[in-house]
Design a protein around this motif. Structure first.
Motif, PDB file in Angstrom:
ATOM      1  N   PRO A  28       0.818  -1.225   0.000  1.00 49.79           N
ATOM      2  CA  PRO A  28       0.000   0.000   0.000  1.00 49.79           C
ATOM      3  C   PRO A  28       0.842   1.262   0.000  1.00 49.79           C
ATOM      4  N   VAL A  29       0.309   2.295  -0.639  1.00 51.18           N
ATOM      5  CA  VAL A  29       0.976   3.594  -0.758  1.00 51.18           C
ATOM      6  C   VAL A  29       0.262   4.588   0.156  1.00 51.18           C
ATOM      7  N   ARG A  30       1.043   5.353   0.898  1.00 53.88           N
ATOM      8  CA  ARG A  30       0.477   6.328   1.833  1.00 53.88           C
ATOM      9  C   ARG A  30       0.399   7.707   1.174  1.00 53.88           C
ATOM     10  N   ILE A  31      -0.770   8.330   1.251  1.00 55.55           N
ATOM     11  CA  ILE A  31      -0.964   9.702   0.801  1.00 55.55           C
ATOM     12  C   ILE A  31      -1.178  10.566   2.033  1.00 55.55           C
ATOM     13  N   VAL A  32      -0.181  11.354   2.396  1.00 54.90           N
ATOM     14  CA  VAL A  32      -0.297  12.226   3.563  1.00 54.90           C
ATOM     15  C   VAL A  32      -1.035  13.498   3.161  1.00 54.90           C
ATOM     16  N   VAL A  33      -2.111  13.792   3.876  1.00 53.78           N
ATOM     17  CA  VAL A  33      -2.854  15.041   3.717  1.00 53.78           C
ATOM     18  C   VAL A  33      -2.621  15.851   4.981  1.00 53.78           C
ATOM     19  N   PRO A  34      -1.966  17.008   4.886  1.00 57.92           N
ATOM     20  CA  PRO A  34      -1.604  17.752   6.099  1.00 57.92           C
ATOM     21  C   PRO A  34      -2.739  18.593   6.681  1.00 57.92           C
ATOM     22  N   PHE A  35      -3.956  18.123   6.497  1.00 60.44           N
ATOM     23  CA  PHE A  35      -5.149  18.776   7.024  1.00 60.44           C
ATOM     24  C   PHE A  35      -6.122  17.716   7.507  1.00 60.44           C
ATOM     25  N   ALA A  36      -7.135  18.139   8.228  1.00 60.65           N
ATOM     26  CA  ALA A  36      -8.066  17.208   8.867  1.00 60.65           C
ATOM     27  C   ALA A  36      -8.964  16.506   7.853  1.00 60.65           C
ATOM     28  N   ALA A  37      -9.526  15.396   8.287  1.00 66.10           N
ATOM     29  CA  ALA A  37     -10.539  14.706   7.490  1.00 66.10           C
ATOM     30  C   ALA A  37     -11.701  15.650   7.216  1.00 66.10           C
ATOM     31  N   GLY A  38     -12.208  15.627   5.980  1.00 68.19           N
ATOM     32  CA  GLY A  38     -13.291  16.519   5.591  1.00 68.19           C
ATOM     33  C   GLY A  38     -12.832  17.817   4.978  1.00 68.19           C
ATOM     34  N   SER A  39     -11.522  18.096   5.040  1.00 67.92           N
ATOM     35  CA  SER A  39     -10.980  19.292   4.388  1.00 67.92           C
ATOM     36  C   SER A  39     -10.966  19.083   2.877  1.00 67.92           C
ATOM     37  N   SER A  40     -10.780  20.174   2.133  1.00 64.44           N
ATOM     38  CA  SER A  40     -10.786  20.068   0.665  1.00 64.44           C
ATOM     39  C   SER A  40      -9.734  19.088   0.137  1.00 64.44           C
ATOM     40  N   PRO A  41      -8.462  19.155   0.568  1.00 69.78           N
ATOM     41  CA  PRO A  41      -7.495  18.183   0.055  1.00 69.78           C
ATOM     42  C   PRO A  41      -7.825  16.748   0.455  1.00 69.78           C
ATOM     43  N   GLY A  67      -1.965  20.255  11.368  1.00 73.71           N
ATOM     44  CA  GLY A  67      -1.174  20.994  12.346  1.00 73.71           C
ATOM     45  C   GLY A  67      -0.310  22.048  11.706  1.00 73.71           C
ATOM     46  N   ALA A  68      -0.183  23.185  12.378  1.00 72.02           N
ATOM     47  CA  ALA A  68       0.684  24.286  11.944  1.00 72.02           C
ATOM     48  C   ALA A  68       0.368  24.749  10.530  1.00 72.02           C
ATOM     49  N   GLY A  69      -0.919  24.841  10.202  1.00 73.01           N
ATOM     50  CA  GLY A  69      -1.316  25.331   8.898  1.00 73.01           C
ATOM     51  C   GLY A  69      -0.854  24.480   7.735  1.00 73.01           C
ATOM     52  N   GLY A  70      -0.700  23.176   7.968  1.00 74.36           N
ATOM     53  CA  GLY A  70      -0.242  22.267   6.922  1.00 74.36           C
ATOM     54  C   GLY A  70       1.243  21.986   6.967  1.00 74.36           C
ATOM     55  N   ASN A  71       1.974  22.725   7.791  1.00 73.72           N
ATOM     56  CA  ASN A  71       3.432  22.552   7.848  1.00 73.72           C
ATOM     57  C   ASN A  71       3.842  21.209   8.445  1.00 73.72           C
ATOM     58  N   SER A  72       3.091  20.733   9.451  1.00 72.36           N
ATOM     59  CA  SER A  72       3.490  19.506  10.144  1.00 72.36           C
ATOM     60  C   SER A  72       3.489  18.301   9.208  1.00 72.36           C
ATOM     61  N   GLY A  73       2.378  18.104   8.511  1.00 70.85           N
ATOM     62  CA  GLY A  73       2.294  16.967   7.600  1.00 70.85           C
ATOM     63  C   GLY A  73       3.230  17.096   6.415  1.00 70.85           C
TER      64      GLY A  73
END
Length: 322
Positions: A28-41, A67-73
């Protein structure tokens, strides 16, 4: 002889890389989204993943790291193993604007990540609280100009396009309003509905259902041209605000040193999915315009975005907490 040997070694290495790309993925391939579930990305990733998984033959797992406006992810992916099993789906600010906004960003998106594909764009929609009592861009701007400091606006975080777009509007109209950042577009929309803030320019997937229900008023889109997804809404340019083009965009990236052949394979597969009629229809329902670019086109686009918005950030004197 040495030249022939060097050429042979290089050729074998390239052949090995291309063979690896053909055999990828084996898990499996991981797609990191640096925002919460339900966000546009997050919504975009889940729509694309369904068809993408069938093309590559392995599941794609959305890993929300807000976290941190997308910076953490985004930083997490920048420091991940470049083995083709971790990718990032992020947006304007963590990939471009935050390089200007933050003095000590823990990663450099132009150095520590490699472009894969510009996946989609969506026009932000400027909406006002019903309590503000205006029903046009002209009335909205006039109210702000008559009462500097009386009004406030929501965004999805300092340096986000929902923040910078309004800062650009303020510069062009010589108006003033207080910025109040929220963790997500859903929270920012709720704040407008409840009257905690007076207005915002947010993704349509968050605000249009509420506008259609009469809980807030949609005034205009922030794209340069009218959106085919929202033909009933004028542009800010049509409404008398010149030189406004503040569009959210969504891009896939990979850790630096990910083999180019794997990057190209992923880019090609994403582009194929985004051309699929059923996927395009589902994306349009969520107010996304599918793109699907090459890595080179995304790199050029990111550089152009930096040239466009760096002067706005610097002129407005923006910091991470304002």
């Amino acid at each position: 002889m040495n030249g022939v040997l060097c050429w042979s070694v290089t050729a074998l290495a390239l052949m090995g890389t291309h063979a690896a790309a053909q055999d990828w993925p084996q898990r499996p391939v991981r797609i990191v989204v640096p925002f919460a579930a339900g966000s546009s990305p997050d919504i975009l990733a889940r729509i694309v993943n369904e068809k993408l998984a069938s093309r590559i033959g392995q599941p794609l797992i959305v890993d929300n790291k807000p976290g941190a406006g997308g910076n953490s992810g985004t930083d997490l992916v920048a420091k991940s193993a470049p083995d083709g099993y971790t990718f990032l789906l992020s947006v304007n600010a963590p990939l471009v604007y935050n390089t200007v906004l933050f003095k000590n960003l823990p990663y450099d998106p132009f150095r520590d990540l490699v472009p894969v594909s510009l996946a989609a764009t969506t026009p932000n929609v400027c909406v006002v609280s019903n309590e503000m009592g205006v029903d046009s861009v002209k009335g909205w701007l006039a109210a702000m100009q008559r009462n500097p400091g009386k009004y406030n606006f929501a965004s999805t975080g300092s340096g986000s396009i929902s923040h910078l777009g309004v800062e650009l509007i303020k510069l062009k109209t010589k108006s003033f309003a207080v910025h109040i950042p929220y963790a997500s577009s859903g929270q920012a929309t709720t704040a407008v509905i409840q009257g905690d803030v007076h207005y915002a320019c947010l993704p349509p997937v968050a605000v249009m259902p509420q506008a259609k229900a009469g809980r807030l008023k949609a005034l205009a889109v922030t794209s340069a041209e009218r959106s085919a997804l929202l033909p009933e809404l004028p542009t800010l340019r049509e409404s008398g605000v010149p030189d406004i083009q503040a569009v959210p965009w969504f891009a896939y990236m990979a850790p630096k040193a990910t083999p180019p052949a794997l990057v190209q394979r992923m880019s090609s597969e994403i582009a194929a999915v985004l051309k699929d009629p059923d996927t395009k229809r589902r994306l349009q329902t969520a107010y996304f315009d599918a793109v699907g670019s090459s890595p080179q086109e995304l790199a050029a686009f990111m550089n152009e975005e930096l040239r466009r918005w760096k002067p706005v950030i610097e002129h407005a004197g923006l910091k991470p907490d304002n």
